[in-house]
Design an enzyme around this catalytic site. Structure first.
Site, PDB file in Angstrom:
ATOM      1  N   ARG A 266      -7.659  74.297  81.567  1.00  0.00           N
ATOM      2  CA  ARG A 266      -6.503  74.537  82.435  1.00  0.00           C
ATOM      3  C   ARG A 266      -6.949  74.878  83.850  1.00  0.00           C
ATOM      4  O   ARG A 266      -6.159  74.757  84.798  1.00  0.00           O
ATOM      5  CB  ARG A 266      -5.652  75.683  81.886  1.00  0.00           C
ATOM      6  CG  ARG A 266      -5.059  75.417  80.515  1.00  0.00           C
ATOM      7  CD  ARG A 266      -4.498  76.689  79.893  1.00  0.00           C
ATOM      8  NE  ARG A 266      -3.365  77.222  80.620  1.00  0.00           N
ATOM      9  CZ  ARG A 266      -2.856  78.440  80.400  1.00  0.00           C
ATOM     10  NH1 ARG A 266      -3.406  79.244  79.480  1.00  0.00           N
ATOM     11  NH2 ARG A 266      -1.818  78.852  81.090  1.00  0.00           N
TER      12      ARG A 266
ATOM     13  N   HIS B 179      -2.750  86.468  74.482  1.00  0.00           N
ATOM     14  CA  HIS B 179      -1.621  86.261  73.575  1.00  0.00           C
ATOM     15  C   HIS B 179      -1.798  87.076  72.286  1.00  0.00           C
ATOM     16  O   HIS B 179      -0.816  87.538  71.695  1.00  0.00           O
ATOM     17  CB  HIS B 179      -1.473  84.780  73.203  1.00  0.00           C
ATOM     18  CG  HIS B 179      -1.041  83.912  74.343  1.00  0.00           C
ATOM     19  ND1 HIS B 179      -1.935  83.380  75.245  1.00  0.00           N
ATOM     20  CD2 HIS B 179       0.187  83.482  74.730  1.00  0.00           C
ATOM     21  CE1 HIS B 179      -1.274  82.660  76.129  1.00  0.00           C
ATOM     22  NE2 HIS B 179       0.015  82.703  75.844  1.00  0.00           N
TER      23      HIS B 179
ATOM     24  N   ASP C 193       3.623  88.395  83.059  1.00  0.00           N
ATOM     25  CA  ASP C 193       3.422  87.446  81.965  1.00  0.00           C
ATOM     26  C   ASP C 193       4.306  87.927  80.803  1.00  0.00           C
ATOM     27  O   ASP C 193       4.925  88.999  80.858  1.00  0.00           O
ATOM     28  CB  ASP C 193       1.945  87.392  81.572  1.00  0.00           C
ATOM     29  CG  ASP C 193       1.548  86.051  80.952  1.00  0.00           C
ATOM     30  OD1 ASP C 193       2.449  85.297  80.537  1.00  0.00           O
ATOM     31  OD2 ASP C 193       0.337  85.763  80.879  1.00  0.00           O
TER      32      ASP C 193
END
Length: 322
Positions: A143, A186, A256
């Protein structure tokens, strides 16, 4: 159903499927809601997602900001009927062969992302990724544009220019950098134990160089213990002292996703929201947990801060696409 006239709030939440449920509608019309983020589960076709965006917009005036993670590569929520965008690392590899071609390609990609999303009713993609490609981070990986912060800055600036040509704003992420830490925020709380001077001269450098060209920034759920014990998204030192005052950033700060494991240290979902606002976030995301979205909307205490509406307004599309 007539649209409810209501100034936008600070919460960005998601919806359950391809069309809105009654619960979705109630959440979107809540006074604290200001945005909706879409995921792959919300997409079946261009026609379907266009109808979904129109349905969301019809619920309130001004309409919620409709967002998506549409970076390219493995993080591209909409596929069928959309251009397949290569991972940003491919642009870094092209830079190593031909910098001018890489910048031109980045501009083309930005314009494609912006125009295709705007055509179906999406206002903002959470892109570009400004993390450096250090190698160990699996969640960042391809990414990232490149290891060199100068290359990242120039490719991101070109991609932002393409977005701007399509009338779309941008959101740099994940401040001050998620590329060094190995863990995935995450499911874990990553730690980056480098000193502030090293982070500022390397991973955070693109935020300073791009400051006025960034419409929004999303901080990382990463702890930098030599700077602050709190993850960056809950750290007043990172968001106010460094991002705003030292680097001169004037745009909107999104948290986030508050349901991620990297945010858990801040407490329950309401405490996470309050901690993010206290640190300097303007808006908070709560994704994939409608129960927690309901809990946050029911318990959050929030006062509209000076400049909030203006910063949010700058994220809305700026030109009409023929």
């Amino acid at each position: 159903m007539n649209a409810i006239e209501r100034r936008p709030g600070p919460v960005v939440l998601d919806v359950e499927g391809l069309t809105l449920t009654a619960a979705d509608r109630a959440r979107i019309q809540h006074p604290l809601t200001g945005g909706v983020i879409l995921f792959a589960r919300n997409f079946a076709s261009r026609a379907q997602v266009t109808a979904l965006c129109a349905e969301i917009r019809a619920l309130r005036t001004p309409a919620p900001l409709i967002c998506v993670d549409h970076e390219g590569g493995r993080v591209q929520r909409f596929r069928t009927g959309f251009t397949a965008i290569e991972p940003m690392r491919a642009l870094g590899a092209l830079w190593d062969r031909d910098p001018l071609a890489a910048c031109a390609r980045a501009t083309d990609i930005g314009r494609t992302i912006g125009s295709e999303l705007r055509a179906v009713g999406v206002d903002l993609s959470f892109t570009p990724v400004l993390d450096l490609d250090h190698g160990p981070s699996g969640v960042i990986g391809d990414r990232a544009f490149h290891r060199d912060p100068r290359v990242v800055t120039l490719l991101a600036k070109s991609l932002n220019h393409g977005l701007l040509l399509a009338g779309m704003a941008n959101c740099g992420k994940h401040f001050p950098g998620h590329g060094w830490a190995h863990a995935d925020s995450h499911v874990d709380l990553p730690v980056d134990d480098r000193p502030l001077k090293q982070i500022l001269s390397d991973d955070a450098a693109p935020y300073g160089w791009l400051s006025d060209a960034l419409s929004a920034v999303m901080p990382a759920h990463v702890v930098y213990p030599k700077v602050d014990d709190a993850p960056a998204g809950f750290s007043r030192r990172w968001l106010q002292g460094i991002l705003r005052r030292r680097l001169g950033f004037k745009g909107l700060i999104f948290s986030d996703d508050l349901t991620m494991e990297g945010a858990a240290r801040a407490g329950n979902i309401v405490q996470r929201g309050q901690a993010a606002f206290a640190a300097g976030c303007d808006m908070v995301l709560v994704c994939n947990r409608p129960d927690l979205a309901d809990e946050l909307l029911a318990g959050l205490q929030w006062r509209r801060t000076r400049g909030f509406d203006e910063r949010l307004a700058r994220l809305r599309p700026t030109v009409h696409l023929a």
